[in-house]
Design a protein around this motif. Sequence first.
Motif, PDB file in Angstrom:
ATOM      1  N   PHE A 168      22.211   8.179 -14.534  1.00 54.91           N
ATOM      2  CA  PHE A 168      22.440   6.744 -14.552  1.00 54.91           C
ATOM      3  C   PHE A 168      23.687   6.386 -15.361  1.00 54.91           C
ATOM      4  O   PHE A 168      24.374   5.407 -15.057  1.00 54.91           O
ATOM      5  N   GLU A 169      23.977   7.179 -16.362  1.00 55.09           N
ATOM      6  CA  GLU A 169      25.155   6.900 -17.189  1.00 55.09           C
ATOM      7  C   GLU A 169      26.450   7.137 -16.426  1.00 55.09           C
ATOM      8  O   GLU A 169      27.516   6.645 -16.826  1.00 55.09           O
ATOM      9  N   ASP A 170      26.377   7.877 -15.313  1.00 58.08           N
ATOM     10  CA  ASP A 170      27.565   8.115 -14.492  1.00 58.08           C
ATOM     11  C   ASP A 170      27.839   6.971 -13.528  1.00 58.08           C
ATOM     12  O   ASP A 170      28.864   6.981 -12.840  1.00 58.08           O
ATOM     13  N   ILE A 171      26.930   6.016 -13.424  1.00 58.29           N
ATOM     14  CA  ILE A 171      27.072   4.901 -12.490  1.00 58.29           C
ATOM     15  C   ILE A 171      27.321   3.630 -13.284  1.00 58.29           C
ATOM     16  O   ILE A 171      26.504   3.246 -14.133  1.00 58.29           O
ATOM     17  N   ALA A 172      28.442   2.984 -13.016  1.00 54.91           N
ATOM     18  CA  ALA A 172      28.789   1.753 -13.717  1.00 54.91           C
ATOM     19  C   ALA A 172      28.240   0.557 -12.951  1.00 54.91           C
ATOM     20  O   ALA A 172      28.154   0.570 -11.725  1.00 54.91           O
ATOM     21  N   GLY A 173      27.884  -0.497 -13.683  1.00 51.33           N
ATOM     22  CA  GLY A 173      27.370  -1.709 -13.058  1.00 51.33           C
ATOM     23  C   GLY A 173      25.933  -1.553 -12.601  1.00 51.33           C
ATOM     24  O   GLY A 173      25.249  -0.564 -12.889  1.00 51.33           O
ATOM     25  N   ALA A 219      20.001   6.458  -5.777  1.00 53.09           N
ATOM     26  CA  ALA A 219      18.899   7.363  -5.435  1.00 53.09           C
ATOM     27  C   ALA A 219      19.189   8.778  -5.926  1.00 53.09           C
ATOM     28  O   ALA A 219      18.295   9.481  -6.414  1.00 53.09           O
ATOM     29  N   ARG A 220      20.448   9.219  -5.823  1.00 54.57           N
ATOM     30  CA  ARG A 220      20.809  10.540  -6.336  1.00 54.57           C
ATOM     31  C   ARG A 220      20.678  10.592  -7.853  1.00 54.57           C
ATOM     32  O   ARG A 220      20.330  11.636  -8.421  1.00 54.57           O
ATOM     33  N   ALA A 221      20.946   9.467  -8.508  1.00 58.69           N
ATOM     34  CA  ALA A 221      20.769   9.425  -9.959  1.00 58.69           C
ATOM     35  C   ALA A 221      19.301   9.543 -10.332  1.00 58.69           C
ATOM     36  O   ALA A 221      18.955  10.159 -11.344  1.00 58.69           O
ATOM     37  N   VAL A 222      18.421   8.970  -9.509  1.00 59.73           N
ATOM     38  CA  VAL A 222      16.983   9.136  -9.743  1.00 59.73           C
ATOM     39  C   VAL A 222      16.613  10.612  -9.664  1.00 59.73           C
ATOM     40  O   VAL A 222      15.826  11.121 -10.480  1.00 59.73           O
ATOM     41  N   ALA A 223      17.190  11.309  -8.698  1.00 60.93           N
ATOM     42  CA  ALA A 223      16.924  12.747  -8.564  1.00 60.93           C
ATOM     43  C   ALA A 223      17.405  13.500  -9.801  1.00 60.93           C
ATOM     44  O   ALA A 223      16.752  14.438 -10.269  1.00 60.93           O
ATOM     45  N   GLY A 224      18.564  13.081 -10.331  1.00 54.47           N
ATOM     46  CA  GLY A 224      19.085  13.764 -11.501  1.00 54.47           C
ATOM     47  C   GLY A 224      18.304  13.471 -12.764  1.00 54.47           C
ATOM     48  O   GLY A 224      18.199  14.323 -13.654  1.00 54.47           O
ATOM     49  N   GLU A 225      17.739  12.262 -12.877  1.00 52.17           N
ATOM     50  CA  GLU A 225      17.026  11.872 -14.086  1.00 52.17           C
ATOM     51  C   GLU A 225      15.562  12.319 -14.076  1.00 52.17           C
ATOM     52  O   GLU A 225      15.000  12.650 -15.114  1.00 52.17           O
ATOM     53  N   VAL A 350      35.434   4.522 -14.386  1.00 55.56           N
ATOM     54  CA  VAL A 350      34.755   5.760 -14.000  1.00 55.56           C
ATOM     55  C   VAL A 350      35.601   6.557 -13.011  1.00 55.56           C
ATOM     56  O   VAL A 350      35.758   7.781 -13.130  1.00 55.56           O
ATOM     57  N   HIS A 351      36.183   5.863 -12.030  1.00 57.05           N
ATOM     58  CA  HIS A 351      36.957   6.556 -10.999  1.00 57.05           C
ATOM     59  C   HIS A 351      38.329   6.999 -11.491  1.00 57.05           C
ATOM     60  O   HIS A 351      38.939   7.888 -10.882  1.00 57.05           O
ATOM     61  N   PHE A 352      38.832   6.379 -12.566  1.00 57.82           N
ATOM     62  CA  PHE A 352      40.124   6.794 -13.118  1.00 57.82           C
ATOM     63  C   PHE A 352      39.958   7.711 -14.325  1.00 57.82           C
ATOM     64  O   PHE A 352      40.951   8.048 -14.981  1.00 57.82           O
ATOM     65  N   SER A 374      33.327  -3.852  -3.000  1.00 57.31           N
ATOM     66  CA  SER A 374      32.174  -3.024  -3.347  1.00 57.31           C
ATOM     67  C   SER A 374      32.619  -1.817  -4.152  1.00 57.31           C
ATOM     68  O   SER A 374      33.819  -1.556  -4.322  1.00 57.31           O
ATOM     69  N   GLY A 375      31.660  -1.078  -4.668  1.00 54.25           N
ATOM     70  CA  GLY A 375      31.985   0.132  -5.405  1.00 54.25           C
ATOM     71  C   GLY A 375      32.734   1.143  -4.556  1.00 54.25           C
ATOM     72  O   GLY A 375      33.634   1.822  -5.047  1.00 54.25           O
ATOM     73  N   ALA A 376      32.382   1.229  -3.271  1.00 60.77           N
ATOM     74  CA  ALA A 376      33.087   2.153  -2.374  1.00 60.77           C
ATOM     75  C   ALA A 376      34.536   1.717  -2.171  1.00 60.77           C
ATOM     76  O   ALA A 376      35.436   2.556  -2.079  1.00 60.77           O
ATOM     77  N   ASP A 377      34.769   0.397  -2.094  1.00 60.65           N
ATOM     78  CA  ASP A 377      36.144  -0.101  -1.967  1.00 60.65           C
ATOM     79  C   ASP A 377      36.965   0.276  -3.194  1.00 60.65           C
ATOM     80  O   ASP A 377      38.130   0.699  -3.073  1.00 60.65           O
ATOM     81  N   LEU A 378      36.384   0.119  -4.377  1.00 60.63           N
ATOM     82  CA  LEU A 378      37.100   0.448  -5.605  1.00 60.63           C
ATOM     83  C   LEU A 378      37.381   1.942  -5.701  1.00 60.63           C
ATOM     84  O   LEU A 378      38.463   2.359  -6.140  1.00 60.63           O
TER      85      LEU A 378
END
Length: 622
Positions: A168-173, A219-225, A350-352, A374-378
Amino acid sequence: MPTKKPKRTTSVSNTIRLSLFWAIVILAALAMWAFFSPHQPLKDVPISQVIKDANEGKLAKIEGRGNDLKITVKDQDKPTQASYINGGVGTLLREGTLNNKGRAVISDSAPSDNTIMWNILTFVIPVVLIGILFMFMMRQAQGQNSQAMSFGKSKAKLYGLDKERIKFEDIAGNDNAKQDLEEVVDFLKHPKKYQGLGAKIPKGVLLVGSPGTGKTMLARAVAGEANVPFFSISGSEFVEMFVGVGASRVRDLFQKAKKNSPAIIFIDEIDAVGRKRGSGMGGGHDEREQTLNQILVEMDGFDSDTNVIIIAATNRADVLDPALLRPGRFDRHVTISLPERKDREAILKVHFKNKPTDDSVDLDKLAAKTAGSSGADLANMANEAAIIAARRDSKVITNDDLTEAFEKVAIGPERKAKVMNDHEKELTAYHEAGHAIVGHVLPDSDPVHKITIIPRGGTGGVTWFLPPEDKSYTSVYEYKDILARAMGGRIAEKLKYGDDGVTTGAGSDLRSATQIARDMIIEQGMGSKLRNQVFHEDNGGLMFDKMTRERPYSDATATEIDKEVEALITEAARRAELVISHNIPVLEKLKDALLEHETLEEDAASKYMAKAVLPKEAALHK
């Protein structure tokens, strides 16, 4: 933690097996040809005839092998006759059997070991090769049979136990969404804490949001946590052309999850199988509906005492079946909205994080300009900026690279190779200047960010308006100013070239304006006569669904809606014409600047339009 198994080189093994198969086939064919190839048959001759011909000197050679004789006639180099005599060649050599005229060469030879071995091999080798070929074909048939037996098995992939995990810490917002999902993860880790208070684990969590907002990543973050088995599958992987396969795969998936409970099942794009029942032409035997029925039973049927959580993602929650959304199945609906300014800045950081940038890069300024992204656009903007910097052989990303990437993603790449003649350039300059002036003077319009007559994407030019801050609501006045500035390009063409001089350049503007006006009337209740009434049309169903369902309003109301849309467009065109006709000198000045510079940024455009005025007739009295 289980060790990671090495990947099987499937293509190499298949090539080896195929080569071995054809080698066996070729060898078997050669052996069978050698064994069964036709030889010239020997003519059976009575032994009395052989003795007579030998006495008359007609034979060149008589070969004996046991009781069998092979006879070579004179002037021949190979045996052509065969005969039989008890005692073999020894009987022929007895005194009185052949006279002195018999000049045939008589020999007696026992079969050699090599000949015996060759005779054995010519019989055994074809049998062995045919047996190997038969066994190979049987194994292939068994493999196909096992594939057929596994046709109804789930194709879900197991994640969550890999070394490289998303946290979750890898996902901003999306802080609210992460909080809801963190509760699910915490329940799986510490179930007694919740069970002690009588709390029950939620059966399902539905992630709803626009494309690119990060549903799958969460959802992938849920798998990781969670550190529990995490089965991931797409909704489209359930459905096949054969009825019952989807339901079988659902049963198999839930059975695997129950055996590994506590576990999480993630179904991406659940609307592929979760649409409202009864809308397809297949009726109750439709494969998709059978799959949905099985999902409903597995989530909240008789056997409901399982420690399995289902997480699903969709961007079309409005088309899902009501039985799927009720409490007891998807207890928690998590809405993932487009990121706000502070979230966009965090996502950009995060992306930079692993991209070298110089001191000119201002992510806060970029976050301010990317409202609605969206996050994908950024993420795409960050990647495009890195590509642009690499293309010019730079070691770091500059602010110019970032600006170019932002514009490329938002309004399309520049098409400088497209050649326009002088008249087309002038017409484009008037068109874009008309948009800019109308938007600049109207009080509820967003400010002009950029004007260019360089073709971008599918357009001949662009006038770009950006809001100064994020907005959650849009007023009637703002909508009407948007309509007026959309009509500014067509009106500018009309004022400079006459009614017969307008072109197709305004086609996309007119489509956009018509769609906005219709949305104002049908969806937002902003009409004059149809005020506060909404006539929502569900366009998410299948074609058969649209054919069988009646429109939610009468023909008379449809006519009234068309009149309301026409009135809004007419009013927008009138206001745009009033603004431009009162600012013809500014229009000419801005047109000349565009022809000279081709692109004007916000500050330069504002200077050229500083003397533009708003006529009283064009203002909306609030």
